[in-house]
Scaffold this motif. Structure first.
Motif, PDB file in Angstrom:
ATOM      1  N   ASP A   1       0.814  -1.231   0.000  1.00 58.55           N
ATOM      2  CA  ASP A   1       0.000   0.000   0.000  1.00 58.55           C
ATOM      3  C   ASP A   1       0.847   1.281   0.000  1.00 58.55           C
ATOM      4  O   ASP A   1       0.395   2.332   0.470  1.00 58.55           O
ATOM      5  CB  ASP A   1      -0.956   0.033   1.212  1.00 58.55           C
ATOM      6  CG  ASP A   1      -1.947  -1.114   1.177  1.00 58.55           C
ATOM      7  OD1 ASP A   1      -2.291  -1.556   0.056  1.00 58.55           O
ATOM      8  OD2 ASP A   1      -2.360  -1.569   2.250  1.00 58.55           O
ATOM      9  N   LYS A   2       2.096   1.208  -0.458  1.00 54.93           N
ATOM     10  CA  LYS A   2       2.943   2.401  -0.545  1.00 54.93           C
ATOM     11  C   LYS A   2       3.448   2.555  -1.978  1.00 54.93           C
ATOM     12  O   LYS A   2       3.638   1.561  -2.692  1.00 54.93           O
ATOM     13  CB  LYS A   2       4.160   2.290   0.387  1.00 54.93           C
ATOM     14  CG  LYS A   2       3.826   2.067   1.844  1.00 54.93           C
ATOM     15  CD  LYS A   2       3.247   3.309   2.492  1.00 54.93           C
ATOM     16  CE  LYS A   2       2.983   3.064   3.976  1.00 54.93           C
ATOM     17  NZ  LYS A   2       2.308   4.216   4.618  1.00 54.93           N
ATOM     18  N   LYS A   3       3.676   3.792  -2.387  1.00 51.49           N
ATOM     19  CA  LYS A   3       4.200   4.048  -3.732  1.00 51.49           C
ATOM     20  C   LYS A   3       5.727   4.115  -3.688  1.00 51.49           C
ATOM     21  O   LYS A   3       6.347   5.117  -4.061  1.00 51.49           O
ATOM     22  CB  LYS A   3       3.606   5.337  -4.290  1.00 51.49           C
ATOM     23  CG  LYS A   3       2.090   5.242  -4.511  1.00 51.49           C
ATOM     24  CD  LYS A   3       1.533   6.534  -5.078  1.00 51.49           C
ATOM     25  CE  LYS A   3       0.024   6.403  -5.312  1.00 51.49           C
ATOM     26  NZ  LYS A   3      -0.576   7.662  -5.813  1.00 51.49           N
ATOM     27  N   ILE A   4       6.312   3.054  -3.153  1.00 49.53           N
ATOM     28  CA  ILE A   4       7.778   2.946  -3.051  1.00 49.53           C
ATOM     29  C   ILE A   4       8.184   1.679  -3.785  1.00 49.53           C
ATOM     30  O   ILE A   4       7.564   0.630  -3.608  1.00 49.53           O
ATOM     31  CB  ILE A   4       8.228   2.869  -1.582  1.00 49.53           C
ATOM     32  CG1 ILE A   4       7.705   4.078  -0.779  1.00 49.53           C
ATOM     33  CG2 ILE A   4       9.746   2.780  -1.475  1.00 49.53           C
ATOM     34  CD1 ILE A   4       7.909   3.978   0.708  1.00 49.53           C
ATOM     35  N   ASP A   5       9.224   1.762  -4.584  1.00 46.79           N
ATOM     36  CA  ASP A   5       9.609   0.612  -5.402  1.00 46.79           C
ATOM     37  C   ASP A   5      11.124   0.586  -5.557  1.00 46.79           C
ATOM     38  O   ASP A   5      11.713   1.475  -6.162  1.00 46.79           O
ATOM     39  CB  ASP A   5       8.936   0.744  -6.781  1.00 46.79           C
ATOM     40  CG  ASP A   5       9.079  -0.535  -7.585  1.00 46.79           C
ATOM     41  OD1 ASP A   5      10.101  -1.219  -7.436  1.00 46.79           O
ATOM     42  OD2 ASP A   5       8.171  -0.846  -8.381  1.00 46.79           O
ATOM     43  N   PHE A   6      11.761  -0.407  -4.969  1.00 44.58           N
ATOM     44  CA  PHE A   6      13.202  -0.616  -5.165  1.00 44.58           C
ATOM     45  C   PHE A   6      13.408  -1.865  -6.010  1.00 44.58           C
ATOM     46  O   PHE A   6      12.688  -2.851  -5.859  1.00 44.58           O
ATOM     47  CB  PHE A   6      13.905  -0.811  -3.812  1.00 44.58           C
ATOM     48  CG  PHE A   6      14.119   0.464  -3.039  1.00 44.58           C
ATOM     49  CD1 PHE A   6      15.180   1.304  -3.341  1.00 44.58           C
ATOM     50  CD2 PHE A   6      13.276   0.811  -1.986  1.00 44.58           C
ATOM     51  CE1 PHE A   6      15.391   2.474  -2.619  1.00 44.58           C
ATOM     52  CE2 PHE A   6      13.480   1.975  -1.260  1.00 44.58           C
ATOM     53  CZ  PHE A   6      14.536   2.808  -1.575  1.00 44.58           C
ATOM     54  N   GLN A   7      14.445  -1.836  -6.852  1.00 48.59           N
ATOM     55  CA  GLN A   7      14.824  -3.026  -7.606  1.00 48.59           C
ATOM     56  C   GLN A   7      16.324  -3.241  -7.452  1.00 48.59           C
ATOM     57  O   GLN A   7      17.124  -2.365  -7.798  1.00 48.59           O
ATOM     58  CB  GLN A   7      14.464  -2.871  -9.088  1.00 48.59           C
ATOM     59  CG  GLN A   7      12.963  -2.750  -9.317  1.00 48.59           C
ATOM     60  CD  GLN A   7      12.591  -2.789 -10.783  1.00 48.59           C
ATOM     61  OE1 GLN A   7      13.383  -3.192 -11.622  1.00 48.59           O
ATOM     62  NE2 GLN A   7      11.374  -2.380 -11.096  1.00 48.59           N
ATOM     63  N   LEU A   8      16.693  -4.388  -6.910  1.00 50.20           N
ATOM     64  CA  LEU A   8      18.102  -4.715  -6.683  1.00 50.20           C
ATOM     65  C   LEU A   8      18.532  -5.811  -7.648  1.00 50.20           C
ATOM     66  O   LEU A   8      17.834  -6.823  -7.783  1.00 50.20           O
ATOM     67  CB  LEU A   8      18.291  -5.241  -5.253  1.00 50.20           C
ATOM     68  CG  LEU A   8      18.663  -4.263  -4.144  1.00 50.20           C
ATOM     69  CD1 LEU A   8      18.856  -5.025  -2.836  1.00 50.20           C
ATOM     70  CD2 LEU A   8      19.928  -3.497  -4.486  1.00 50.20           C
ATOM     71  N   LYS A   9      19.677  -5.615  -8.288  1.00 54.14           N
ATOM     72  CA  LYS A   9      20.199  -6.677  -9.149  1.00 54.14           C
ATOM     73  C   LYS A   9      20.566  -7.893  -8.295  1.00 54.14           C
ATOM     74  O   LYS A   9      20.989  -7.751  -7.148  1.00 54.14           O
ATOM     75  CB  LYS A   9      21.426  -6.192  -9.922  1.00 54.14           C
ATOM     76  CG  LYS A   9      21.073  -5.191 -11.011  1.00 54.14           C
ATOM     77  CD  LYS A   9      22.302  -4.847 -11.843  1.00 54.14           C
ATOM     78  CE  LYS A   9      21.920  -3.897 -12.974  1.00 54.14           C
ATOM     79  NZ  LYS A   9      23.090  -3.502 -13.788  1.00 54.14           N
ATOM     80  N   THR A  10      20.421  -9.070  -8.863  1.00 56.61           N
ATOM     81  CA  THR A  10      20.667 -10.295  -8.113  1.00 56.61           C
ATOM     82  C   THR A  10      21.762 -11.126  -8.784  1.00 56.61           C
ATOM     83  O   THR A  10      22.085 -10.922  -9.950  1.00 56.61           O
ATOM     84  CB  THR A  10      19.393 -11.159  -8.021  1.00 56.61           C
ATOM     85  OG1 THR A  10      19.008 -11.539  -9.356  1.00 56.61           O
ATOM     86  CG2 THR A  10      18.262 -10.398  -7.359  1.00 56.61           C
ATOM     87  N   ILE A  11      22.318 -12.056  -8.016  1.00 53.62           N
ATOM     88  CA  ILE A  11      23.217 -13.095  -8.538  1.00 53.62           C
ATOM     89  C   ILE A  11      22.597 -14.430  -8.165  1.00 53.62           C
ATOM     90  O   ILE A  11      22.110 -14.608  -7.031  1.00 53.62           O
ATOM     91  CB  ILE A  11      24.639 -12.963  -7.942  1.00 53.62           C
ATOM     92  CG1 ILE A  11      25.261 -11.618  -8.315  1.00 53.62           C
ATOM     93  CG2 ILE A  11      25.526 -14.104  -8.414  1.00 53.62           C
ATOM     94  CD1 ILE A  11      26.635 -11.375  -7.700  1.00 53.62           C
ATOM     95  N   SER A  12      22.621 -15.356  -9.078  1.00 49.36           N
ATOM     96  CA  SER A  12      21.991 -16.652  -8.847  1.00 49.36           C
ATOM     97  C   SER A  12      22.487 -17.289  -7.544  1.00 49.36           C
ATOM     98  O   SER A  12      23.689 -17.281  -7.252  1.00 49.36           O
ATOM     99  CB  SER A  12      22.297 -17.589 -10.021  1.00 49.36           C
ATOM    100  OG  SER A  12      21.903 -18.902  -9.688  1.00 49.36           O
ATOM    101  N   SER A  13      21.570 -17.862  -6.794  1.00 42.97           N
ATOM    102  CA  SER A  13      21.946 -18.518  -5.540  1.00 42.97           C
ATOM    103  C   SER A  13      22.824 -19.741  -5.782  1.00 42.97           C
ATOM    104  O   SER A  13      23.500 -20.210  -4.869  1.00 42.97           O
ATOM    105  CB  SER A  13      20.687 -18.923  -4.773  1.00 42.97           C
ATOM    106  OG  SER A  13      19.894 -19.789  -5.569  1.00 42.97           O
ATOM    107  N   GLU A  14      22.800 -20.251  -7.031  1.00 42.62           N
ATOM    108  CA  GLU A  14      23.652 -21.412  -7.330  1.00 42.62           C
ATOM    109  C   GLU A  14      25.137 -21.073  -7.218  1.00 42.62           C
ATOM    110  O   GLU A  14      25.974 -21.956  -7.038  1.00 42.62           O
ATOM    111  CB  GLU A  14      23.344 -21.923  -8.748  1.00 42.62           C
ATOM    112  CG  GLU A  14      21.951 -22.513  -8.874  1.00 42.62           C
ATOM    113  CD  GLU A  14      21.650 -22.960 -10.293  1.00 42.62           C
ATOM    114  OE1 GLU A  14      22.536 -22.778 -11.156  1.00 42.62           O
ATOM    115  OE2 GLU A  14      20.547 -23.473 -10.524  1.00 42.62           O
TER     116      GLU A  14
END
Length: 368
Positions: A102-115
């Protein structure tokens, strides 16, 4: 992967994971924390290859999966978000979307495969034994400050732990002081050879511990494992030969000074203000029922304080590092302490009154 959980629940565990991860580590995956959503739980893992951490927290899982994200930024984002529930979504296996409900906040973090994340070490349940958290914490508190920070003497960069009969003994030394404590448990303690435990995991165990109930300990040839309810930590042990500490412990000391811990501690704080910054040397003089502490910092000034004690030996002056006296006084809770000694140039022993299952040995300094 898609899951939802309350901010403070995940924030607490990611904060711990962040302490494990070495900021100096050149391998990028080791700067990441691994998260795995499965069966309404989120498993969080972190390691610097020497120390590892794994925990499990309850979350609402819509889609199972796993990934890893840069822990430092993940922690910063979580801290910055408002209180309440947060949605987490792994998008295209490339980005972790973090969005408060319910908030207009949006973060996107790059990921590395857990493998690509390093394997977390584990050991079979049959190798663990139970030990009271309060006693283990006390053992850490009474010894960890005596660990040497001299990396050329790496075998003293940790606390030595061994089993002796039904007791566990912990000892730490930097070559100029030694701290010793022994404890027993109502539960059987598995046999293990003496090991040297780095301070990082000991401080972590103390931080994670509630101080109530038992923790589970397993000791292998190269690794120490500690388990709490939903958290597991392990550390690679220091590979070296710890000094024969029994040779340092005096069999008998001829004289004793009994003093109020508060009087001694307060006087030390004041007198140490004018101790030489490098040597931290103060002079302890005892005569009759009076003890004097004195310090002198060249070109700045002199401090001296007298207070009463119980003593019936010869007049004597001993030069000591004030820090080596202050450290154990912070963890001794009794109202009185006893200083045992024989001569001004031989080791003194700091005991609580009444005597407990620990003591601290301090080597005197040169008088000149």
């Amino acid at each position: 992967m898609k899951f939802n959980c309350e901010k403070n629940v995940i924030l607490k565990e990611i904060s711990i994971a962040h302490e494990i991860i070495s900021s100096r580590n050149a391998l990028s995956i080791l700067s990441n924390v691994m998260i795995e959503a499965i069966d309404d739980s989120l498993i969080i893992r972190a390691t610097d290859l020497k120390v590892g951490f794994e925990t499990r927290i309850p979350v609402h899982v819509e889609v199972s999966g796993s990934t890893s994200v840069f822990c430092d930024k993940f922690l910063g984002i979580l801290r910055s978000l408002p209180e309440g529930d947060i949605d987490f979504l792994l998008k295209d296996n490339e980005k972790l979307v973090i969005k408060p409900v319910d908030k207009k906040i949006d973060f996107q973090l790059k990921t590395i495969s857990s493998e690509k994340f390093p394997e977390i070490q584990d050991i079979g349940e049959e190798h663990y034994f139970e030990f009271p958290q309060s006693k283990f914490n006390e053992m850490i508190s009474q010894t960890v400050f005596s660990i040497s920070d001299d990396e050329t003497r790496y075998f003293m960069n940790g606390v030595y732990m061994e089993k002796n009969g039904e007791e566990i003994i912990m000892v730490a030394t930097d070559g100029r002081r030694l701290s010793y404590i022994s404890e027993t448990s109502e539960n059987p303690i598995d046999d293990f050879n003496g090991v040297i435990i780095p301070s990082k995991i000991l401080n972590l165990v103390k931080k994670l511990s509630s101080g109530e109930g038992n923790l589970s300990i397993a000791v292998s040839e190269k690794t120490l494992y500690v388990k709490f309810d939903n958290q597991k930590v392990y550390s690679t042990l220091i590979d070296g030969q710890f000094p024969n500490y029994n040779r340092v412990i005096p069999e008998k000391q001829d004289y004793s000074i009994t003093i109020s811990k508060r009087d001694f501690s307060d006087a030390l704080k004041r007198v140490s203000l004018l101790a030489e910054q490098k040597s931290k040397r103060i002079f302890l003089t005892v005569s009759g029922e009076t003890i004097s502490l004195k310090s002198e910092e060249s070109d700045i000034g002199v401090a001296k304080e007298d207070f009463s004690c119980v003593y019936n030996g010869p007049d004597l002056t001993i030069a000591l590092n004030c820090q080596y006296l202050q450290d154990p006084l912070r963890v001794i809770e009794d109202e009185e302490i006893r200083i045992d000694f024989t001569e001004a140039n031989r080791a003194i022993t700091l005991n609580s009154v009444p005597q407990k299952n620990y003591f601290h040995i301090i080597m005197p300094m040169q008088m000149d």
